[in-house]
Write a protein that holds these residues in place. Sequence first.
Motif, PDB file in Angstrom:
ATOM      1  N   MET A  48       0.833  -1.202   0.000  1.00  0.00           N
ATOM      2  CA  MET A  48       0.000   0.000   0.000  1.00  0.00           C
ATOM      3  C   MET A  48       0.867   1.252   0.000  1.00  0.00           C
ATOM      4  O   MET A  48       0.667   2.172  -0.772  1.00  0.00           O
ATOM      5  N   LYS A  49       1.884   1.275   0.905  1.00  0.00           N
ATOM      6  CA  LYS A  49       2.765   2.431   0.983  1.00  0.00           C
ATOM      7  C   LYS A  49       3.485   2.646  -0.331  1.00  0.00           C
ATOM      8  O   LYS A  49       3.611   3.772  -0.819  1.00  0.00           O
ATOM      9  N   ARG A  50       3.954   1.551  -0.920  1.00  0.00           N
ATOM     10  CA  ARG A  50       4.673   1.652  -2.177  1.00  0.00           C
ATOM     11  C   ARG A  50       3.773   2.190  -3.276  1.00  0.00           C
ATOM     12  O   ARG A  50       4.185   3.001  -4.099  1.00  0.00           O
ATOM     13  N   LEU A  51       2.520   1.737  -3.285  1.00  0.00           N
ATOM     14  CA  LEU A  51       1.567   2.202  -4.291  1.00  0.00           C
ATOM     15  C   LEU A  51       1.346   3.696  -4.170  1.00  0.00           C
ATOM     16  O   LEU A  51       1.417   4.439  -5.145  1.00  0.00           O
ATOM     17  N   LEU A  52       1.096   4.149  -2.950  1.00  0.00           N
ATOM     18  CA  LEU A  52       0.774   5.553  -2.761  1.00  0.00           C
ATOM     19  C   LEU A  52       1.956   6.461  -3.057  1.00  0.00           C
ATOM     20  O   LEU A  52       1.783   7.581  -3.531  1.00  0.00           O
ATOM     21  N   SER A  53       3.160   5.999  -2.783  1.00  0.00           N
ATOM     22  CA  SER A  53       4.324   6.840  -3.017  1.00  0.00           C
ATOM     23  C   SER A  53       4.524   7.138  -4.489  1.00  0.00           C
ATOM     24  O   SER A  53       5.244   8.059  -4.853  1.00  0.00           O
ATOM     25  N   LYS A  54       3.881   6.345  -5.351  1.00  0.00           N
ATOM     26  CA  LYS A  54       4.051   6.530  -6.790  1.00  0.00           C
ATOM     27  C   LYS A  54       2.929   7.342  -7.426  1.00  0.00           C
ATOM     28  O   LYS A  54       2.975   7.634  -8.608  1.00  0.00           O
ATOM     29  N   LEU A  55       1.926   7.691  -6.660  1.00  0.00           N
ATOM     30  CA  LEU A  55       0.752   8.305  -7.273  1.00  0.00           C
ATOM     31  C   LEU A  55       1.072   9.631  -7.938  1.00  0.00           C
ATOM     32  O   LEU A  55       0.600   9.920  -9.033  1.00  0.00           O
TER      33      LEU A  55
ATOM     34  N   VAL B  17      -6.740   2.630   5.986  1.00  0.00           N
ATOM     35  CA  VAL B  17      -5.449   3.202   5.634  1.00  0.00           C
ATOM     36  C   VAL B  17      -5.274   4.514   6.384  1.00  0.00           C
ATOM     37  O   VAL B  17      -6.220   5.294   6.533  1.00  0.00           O
ATOM     38  N   SER B  18      -4.068   4.722   6.911  1.00  0.00           N
ATOM     39  CA  SER B  18      -3.725   5.973   7.594  1.00  0.00           C
ATOM     40  C   SER B  18      -2.611   6.653   6.812  1.00  0.00           C
ATOM     41  O   SER B  18      -1.579   6.034   6.524  1.00  0.00           O
ATOM     42  N   CYS B  19      -2.821   7.920   6.476  1.00  0.00           N
ATOM     43  CA  CYS B  19      -1.877   8.648   5.631  1.00  0.00           C
ATOM     44  C   CYS B  19      -1.454   9.950   6.294  1.00  0.00           C
ATOM     45  O   CYS B  19      -2.222  10.551   7.060  1.00  0.00           O
ATOM     46  N   THR B  20      -0.242  10.378   5.987  1.00  0.00           N
ATOM     47  CA  THR B  20       0.242  11.684   6.426  1.00  0.00           C
ATOM     48  C   THR B  20       0.766  12.448   5.219  1.00  0.00           C
ATOM     49  O   THR B  20       1.315  11.863   4.281  1.00  0.00           O
TER      50      THR B  20
ATOM     51  N   PRO C  12      -1.436  15.032  -0.460  1.00  0.00           N
ATOM     52  CA  PRO C  12      -2.176  16.038  -1.229  1.00  0.00           C
ATOM     53  C   PRO C  12      -3.523  15.470  -1.680  1.00  0.00           C
ATOM     54  O   PRO C  12      -3.641  14.267  -1.950  1.00  0.00           O
ATOM     55  N   VAL C  13      -4.524  16.311  -1.783  1.00  0.00           N
ATOM     56  CA  VAL C  13      -5.863  15.829  -2.120  1.00  0.00           C
ATOM     57  C   VAL C  13      -5.914  15.308  -3.557  1.00  0.00           C
ATOM     58  O   VAL C  13      -6.687  14.400  -3.859  1.00  0.00           O
ATOM     59  N   ASP C  14      -5.095  15.849  -4.454  1.00  0.00           N
ATOM     60  CA  ASP C  14      -5.045  15.301  -5.813  1.00  0.00           C
ATOM     61  C   ASP C  14      -4.645  13.827  -5.783  1.00  0.00           C
ATOM     62  O   ASP C  14      -5.206  12.994  -6.498  1.00  0.00           O
ATOM     63  N   GLU C  15      -3.671  13.496  -4.934  1.00  0.00           N
ATOM     64  CA  GLU C  15      -3.232  12.110  -4.827  1.00  0.00           C
ATOM     65  C   GLU C  15      -4.273  11.260  -4.098  1.00  0.00           C
ATOM     66  O   GLU C  15      -4.430  10.070  -4.387  1.00  0.00           O
ATOM     67  N   LEU C  16      -4.984  11.865  -3.160  1.00  0.00           N
ATOM     68  CA  LEU C  16      -6.081  11.162  -2.499  1.00  0.00           C
ATOM     69  C   LEU C  16      -7.141  10.758  -3.520  1.00  0.00           C
ATOM     70  O   LEU C  16      -7.659   9.635  -3.490  1.00  0.00           O
ATOM     71  N   ALA C  17      -7.462  11.661  -4.447  1.00  0.00           N
ATOM     72  CA  ALA C  17      -8.461  11.354  -5.474  1.00  0.00           C
ATOM     73  C   ALA C  17      -8.021  10.162  -6.319  1.00  0.00           C
ATOM     74  O   ALA C  17      -8.814   9.264  -6.622  1.00  0.00           O
ATOM     75  N   THR C  18      -6.744  10.137  -6.691  1.00  0.00           N
ATOM     76  CA  THR C  18      -6.218   9.015  -7.475  1.00  0.00           C
ATOM     77  C   THR C  18      -6.261   7.727  -6.668  1.00  0.00           C
ATOM     78  O   THR C  18      -6.624   6.661  -7.180  1.00  0.00           O
TER      79      THR C  18
ATOM     80  N   GLN D  72      -8.261   3.941  -7.288  1.00  0.00           N
ATOM     81  CA  GLN D  72      -7.576   2.652  -7.332  1.00  0.00           C
ATOM     82  C   GLN D  72      -8.046   1.720  -6.225  1.00  0.00           C
ATOM     83  O   GLN D  72      -8.283   0.537  -6.452  1.00  0.00           O
ATOM     84  N   ALA D  73      -8.185   2.244  -5.017  1.00  0.00           N
ATOM     85  CA  ALA D  73      -8.501   1.394  -3.863  1.00  0.00           C
ATOM     86  C   ALA D  73      -9.967   0.999  -3.811  1.00  0.00           C
ATOM     87  O   ALA D  73     -10.307  -0.053  -3.272  1.00  0.00           O
ATOM     88  N   ALA D  74     -10.851   1.826  -4.348  1.00  0.00           N
ATOM     89  CA  ALA D  74     -12.288   1.537  -4.312  1.00  0.00           C
ATOM     90  C   ALA D  74     -12.839   1.427  -5.726  1.00  0.00           C
ATOM     91  O   ALA D  74     -13.924   1.922  -6.030  1.00  0.00           O
ATOM     92  N   SER D  75     -12.088   0.753  -6.593  1.00  0.00           N
ATOM     93  CA  SER D  75     -12.474   0.675  -8.008  1.00  0.00           C
ATOM     94  C   SER D  75     -13.788  -0.068  -8.212  1.00  0.00           C
ATOM     95  O   SER D  75     -14.466   0.133  -9.220  1.00  0.00           O
ATOM     96  N   GLY D  76     -14.164  -0.934  -7.270  1.00  0.00           N
ATOM     97  CA  GLY D  76     -15.434  -1.641  -7.408  1.00  0.00           C
ATOM     98  C   GLY D  76     -16.631  -0.723  -7.308  1.00  0.00           C
ATOM     99  O   GLY D  76     -17.703  -1.023  -7.842  1.00  0.00           O
TER     100      GLY D  76
END
Length: 538
Positions: A1-8, A173-176, A179-185, A189-193
Amino acid sequence: MKRLLSKLSILCVLGSAAWAQQPAAPSSAKAAVAFNLTDVHASPRVSFPYSNGGQLRGDRYSLRQSTLVDIIAMAYGVKPEMVQGGPSWLELPRFDIIAKADPKTSDADLKKMLQALLADRFKLVMHKGEATMPAYMLTVAGAKSKMKQSEDGVAKTCKGEPPVPGAIPMMAVSCTNMPVDELATFLNQAASGDLTEPVLNQTGLEGGWDFTLRWTDARQRAKAGAEAVSIFSAVEKDLGLKLELKTAPRPVWIVDSVMEKPTPNSPAVAKELPPPPPAEFEVSTIKPSKPDAQMSGRVANGQMNLTAATLKMLIPFIWDFNSNDPQMLVNAPAWLDKDKFDFFAKTAMPEPVPGRPPLQIDDFEFHQMLQALVIDRFQMKVHMEERPIFAYRMVADHPKLTKADPTKRTRCKQGVGADGKDPRVANPMITQLLTCQNITMKQLGDFLTQYATGYIYTSVLDDTGLQGSYDLTLAWSSASLTVLRPPPPPGQPEEAIPADAVTLYDAMDKQIGIKMVKEKRPVSVLVIDHIEETPTPN
């Protein structure tokens, strides 16, 4: 998860760059680079078609089971929904493309070659434009969000929380400093269903934010029942934000004209681009499982690593038919569903090319290799044959259908339609939502075999007598809640079907007025002529 988010953020930048690099519109001229030789033909019919391939292995490029929308999207580096216009059939015919190119060809040049192929073989003409399309708007729900503005120097991190034993299954998931743009992305991905359309940041919030988000994944919603938390509720409750399906203008490619069938292959194809010799696994072992072993493992990217798997489970996957229907496999000995084996097989992957993504195995070749492995090791002999088995046909009982605009794209997709209505939010027992546009009843039958696999195992015949094309939406519960529920433990009574669960058959009848009639008719099945219970030695 961390690796995924770091690339957004990187993905967002790359996506913008890919769009900016597209050639000027209109696009129909042959590109400066082209494949040396191309074989373009209709894909063989399979039960569950999906676009796969699109990579260069040695001097051979292959792309399989791809619609023209898939091919255009790959050639121009955009998502399929960014390809608009064109004839209504654009998403229906599927093609295989096999081509020769210099092994050192860059990904950028491969895209140009695919663009040239589309212009040459399909006479594709497009131009850039803008279209109003559905999108989820992410806004602040009240006076302010519930997220905490990150302090200076805080690292950007995201960590998934482990599930709590015995608790309702949740995604957390807990994030620090997110940016909201990355949250949107991330939400896409995480709730694609649930979020089948892009999420656009309309919050106006700048900088990084700290938050924790917990929701019930679409696949776990039925298990959670009434206590399920949808992604929509979670975003509002945990973040103080709101997701609403609206429309927004987005840059697109618009298809002006294209041929439904490609121009003929060159006569040189048969001689200079023959099928490659059958591929073999670099390593393969098959051995009986330990008595107490539980089924586990995966089959992906040229590797099969399974523990305690039966051939009754594996054969349908390899031969591409629905494993839920025992009728599809004829003359199967009883041990096929009892004897468990550990399977390991690995393909020899080419050396990675610098600057290119990791190579993926050709799915078609991989299935051929798996078939050859099982046939060889179990001394198996099989053939396909038509036999009378139970199947479904559709009849018009009290049709409740909306006539379609025949110029619109023919398609079915999982998720909400343009009206934004999602019955899954109000009823967690409904897990499947199919939205179809400009489809005939025959096409509906074909789509049901892909999207309702727990209920429909073989082709569905259209006996409705309804002419023309229609728009429709179907919402139903997973077959695991209704017709495919696991048996109760020994001595325990069978649980009743949940009151709010809706079978596909009821959904068809009550929502669109079409009845599903079960009958026997000839269907192609796999017949086992011979198979040994003990595999040959490794």
